[in-house]
Design a protein around this motif. Structure first.
Motif, mmCIF file in Angstrom:
data_model
loop_
_atom_site.group_PDB
_atom_site.id
_atom_site.type_symbol
_atom_site.label_atom_id
_atom_site.label_comp_id
_atom_site.label_asym_id
_atom_site.label_seq_id
_atom_site.Cartn_x
_atom_site.Cartn_y
_atom_site.Cartn_z
ATOM 1 N N VAL A 1 0.838 -1.202 0.000
ATOM 2 C CA VAL A 1 0.000 0.000 0.000
ATOM 3 C C VAL A 1 0.876 1.255 0.000
ATOM 4 O O VAL A 1 0.613 2.214 -0.742
ATOM 5 N N ALA A 2 1.919 1.255 0.825
ATOM 6 C CA ALA A 2 2.811 2.418 0.873
ATOM 7 C C ALA A 2 3.483 2.640 -0.478
ATOM 8 O O ALA A 2 3.572 3.780 -0.964
ATOM 9 N N ALA A 3 3.945 1.563 -1.110
ATOM 10 C CA ALA A 3 4.606 1.695 -2.416
ATOM 11 C C ALA A 3 3.648 2.247 -3.465
ATOM 12 O O ALA A 3 4.025 3.099 -4.283
ATOM 13 N N ALA A 4 2.408 1.782 -3.448
ATOM 14 C CA ALA A 4 1.418 2.274 -4.406
ATOM 15 C C ALA A 4 1.164 3.764 -4.235
ATOM 16 O O ALA A 4 0.790 4.458 -5.187
ATOM 17 N N CYS A 5 1.373 4.262 -3.020
ATOM 18 C CA CYS A 5 1.158 5.687 -2.736
ATOM 19 C C CYS A 5 2.441 6.502 -2.866
ATOM 20 O O CYS A 5 2.481 7.680 -2.486
ATOM 21 N N GLY A 6 3.501 5.874 -3.401
ATOM 22 C CA GLY A 6 4.734 6.608 -3.661
ATOM 23 C C GLY A 6 5.780 6.497 -2.581
ATOM 24 O O GLY A 6 6.769 7.244 -2.602
ATOM 25 N N PHE A 7 5.621 5.559 -1.642
ATOM 26 C CA PHE A 7 6.563 5.419 -0.531
ATOM 27 C C PHE A 7 7.224 4.046 -0.568
ATOM 28 O O PHE A 7 7.024 3.218 0.304
ATOM 29 N N ARG A 8 8.019 3.821 -1.596
ATOM 30 C CA ARG A 8 8.756 2.563 -1.684
ATOM 31 C C ARG A 8 9.784 2.522 -0.555
ATOM 32 O O ARG A 8 10.343 3.544 -0.174
ATOM 33 N N GLY A 9 10.007 1.327 -0.035
ATOM 34 C CA GLY A 9 10.970 1.185 1.049
ATOM 35 C C GLY A 9 10.367 1.412 2.423
ATOM 36 O O GLY A 9 11.083 1.379 3.423
ATOM 37 N N PHE A 10 9.061 1.646 2.487
ATOM 38 C CA PHE A 10 8.394 1.805 3.785
ATOM 39 C C PHE A 10 8.609 0.558 4.632
ATOM 40 O O PHE A 10 8.493 -0.568 4.148
#
Length: 366
Positions: free
Chosen positions: A183-192
């Motif tokens: 979910v974080a990656a889909a929102c632009g936060f890869r590596g969360f």
């Protein structure tokens, strides 16, 4: 009425709206945004479709990101609302985990604060038959699961110091970490990195008071919020309580992401509501997961017996999971003295309120 209160602003406008929606007879919900029929200050938000493969989405129990709808709100940069992106039946897995697995030791729950450790072992086993037989009477004794108000995962929040610490940490659930990363990656936060979780358990008489989630040391990473079961009203305010909040519905399966400017805004849940379909459970929970789950899926099938217990619980309840990254890459906790880092009982300014049983008022950071 709600619109007038919103426009009024002034001293602690947030509290006025919170009290308005908290009222059991508050029937004027016209001012509450519903992302199933967005309009006004709502706009479509772009997702990073290429950051999550369809296979990884399936493994997390999610539809391909290209099929998600995501929305933002004017005046709230960094806020993203994703209406139920889960594959049919896959919400059931997370409900079962929140009721059966995540409350187990070594994780920490509110019952640990006033019960002996042996009494809070296997809450599911101690509660399932009582829940399965439960009728509609309000006078029936509550099971231990129904007395559950919060569970902490990973880095355990210290309610007394309002901090996390290195010496109060247990392994974070791998399935929930995987879901959160997608979910974080889909929102632009890869590596969360999912490092801490707070699970909140609400009933129709529960609320979550006005607060800001600021205890994490890294505010550059988003706060993820997942809701299951009955619906709620969520209030999103500003950097000060004097700023009137925006009210919105959260339904089963909905995900909220608070990042950037919106990461440190005041917010609250004044009220839990029956789902808008008028049925015991929302229809998105009717179906079991597909029998053909992909290789490596974190989703597990629930037995019919287990789901009967979960369904009975959800008929009057809502579960919310909030996931956070506490530390930036390579960051460490500052050395502290005079605290053992253990989770203490929340103080009187805690936010989880139960109108029938004030002794359950303590609860959570989100």
């Amino acid at each position: 009425m709600a619109a007038a209160l919103t426009r009024e602003g002034g001293e602690d406008a947030f509290r006025r709206l919170f009290r308005f929606y908290r009222q059991r007879d508050a029937s004027d919900l016209r001012g509450v945004l519903d992302f199933s029929a967005p309009g006004g200050q709502v706009f479509r938000s772009q997702l990073s479709i290429s950051s999550v493969s369809d296979q990884d989405a399936y493994r997390a129990g999610l539809k391909p990101v290209s099929q998600w709808k995501a929305y933002g709100l004017s005046g709230y940069p960094g806020f993203i609302f994703i209406p139920n992106p889960f594959l049919p039946g896959c919400q059931r897995h997370w409900v079962k985990q929140c009721l059966k697995l995540y409350p187990e030791k070594p994780n920490v729950c509110n019952l640990d604060l006033h019960m002996a450790p042996e009494k809070t072992t296997d809450l599911w086993g101690q509660s399932k038959e009582q829940l399965r037989r439960k009728g509609s009477s309000k006078w029936e004794p509550r099971s231990l699961l129904e007395k559950l108000r919060w569970v902490t995962l990973g880095y355990h929040y210290n309610w007394e110091t309002k901090k996390y610490s290195a010496n109060h940490h247990t392994p974070f659930p791998s399935d929930l970490a995987f879901l959160s990363e997608q979910v974080a990656a889909a929102c632009g936060f890869r590596g969360f990195q999912a490092q801490a979780g707070i699970l909140n358990y609400y009933h129709f008489d529960s609320s979550l008071g006005i607060h800001v989630d600021e205890s994490e040391l890294d505010h550059s990473r988003p706060l993820l919020s997942f809701s299951f079961g009955q619906s709620s009203i969520f209030l999103l305010g500003g950097l000060k309580r004097e700023e009137a909040p925006t009210a919105m519905f959260m339904h089963s399966g909905d995900i909220m992401v608070m990042s950037g400017f919106s990461r440190l805004l005041y917010h609250a849940v004044p009220r839990v509501l029956p789902n808008p379909e008028g049925t015991a459970l929302p229809s998105c929970l009717d179906q079991a997961p597909s029998s053909d789950l992909p290789v490596g899926s974190v989703i597990e099938h629930s037995s019919d017996e287990d789901w009967q217990v979960c369904a009975k619980y959800l008929q009057s309840s809502r579960i919310n999971m909030t996931i956070r990254q506490v530390l930036a890459e390579g960051q460490k906790f500052p050395e502290e003295s005079g605290t053992n880092g253990k989770g203490q009982a929340p103080s009187e300014d805690s936010y989880h309120e139960d109108s029938k049983a004030k002794r359950h008022k303590p609860n959570t950071v989100s």
